[in-house]
Design a protein around this motif. Structure first.
Motif, PDB file in Angstrom:
ATOM      1  N   GLU A  42     -34.652 -32.719  20.711  1.00  0.00           N
ATOM      2  CA  GLU A  42     -34.593 -33.732  21.767  1.00  0.00           C
ATOM      3  C   GLU A  42     -33.146 -33.997  22.164  1.00  0.00           C
ATOM      4  N   PRO A  43     -32.926 -34.435  23.409  1.00  0.00           N
ATOM      5  CA  PRO A  43     -31.555 -34.725  23.847  1.00  0.00           C
ATOM      6  C   PRO A  43     -31.004 -35.971  23.163  1.00  0.00           C
ATOM      7  N   GLY A  44     -29.688 -35.992  23.020  1.00  0.00           N
ATOM      8  CA  GLY A  44     -29.003 -37.148  22.465  1.00  0.00           C
ATOM      9  C   GLY A  44     -28.724 -37.019  20.984  1.00  0.00           C
ATOM     10  N   ILE A  45     -27.720 -37.768  20.557  1.00  0.00           N
ATOM     11  CA  ILE A  45     -27.390 -37.811  19.137  1.00  0.00           C
ATOM     12  C   ILE A  45     -28.389 -38.720  18.430  1.00  0.00           C
ATOM     13  N   TRP A  46     -28.370 -38.730  17.108  1.00  0.00           N
ATOM     14  CA  TRP A  46     -29.377 -39.491  16.367  1.00  0.00           C
ATOM     15  C   TRP A  46     -29.333 -40.976  16.681  1.00  0.00           C
ATOM     16  N   ARG A  47     -28.161 -41.543  16.880  1.00  0.00           N
ATOM     17  CA  ARG A  47     -28.083 -42.977  17.189  1.00  0.00           C
ATOM     18  C   ARG A  47     -28.737 -43.291  18.534  1.00  0.00           C
TER      19      ARG A  47
END
Length: 58
Positions: free
Chosen positions: A27-32
């Motif tokens: 999925e897009p985005g960093i974990w935060r």
């Protein structure tokens, strides 16, 4: 992670649990960012989950 789970701070333990539950490398985005968007409002950690600086509201 270099520290063992029994040596994590409370914040570190919450972050680790949220990341484990929510983060998806595909999925897009960093974990935060993914944790900030977590839709599971019934989770007992939802109100204290980590936020991404880009998604936190003032």
């Amino acid at each position: 992670m270099t520290r063992t789970i029994d040596r994590l701070s409370l914040r570190g333990a919450i972050n680790a649990k949220c990341r484990d539950c929510t983060f998806d490398e595909v999925e897009p985005g960093i974990w935060r960012q993914q944790v900030s968007a977590c839709p599971v409002t019934t989770c007992s950690l939802h109100s204290v989950r980590p936020f991404s600086r880009s998604t936190r509201t003032p």
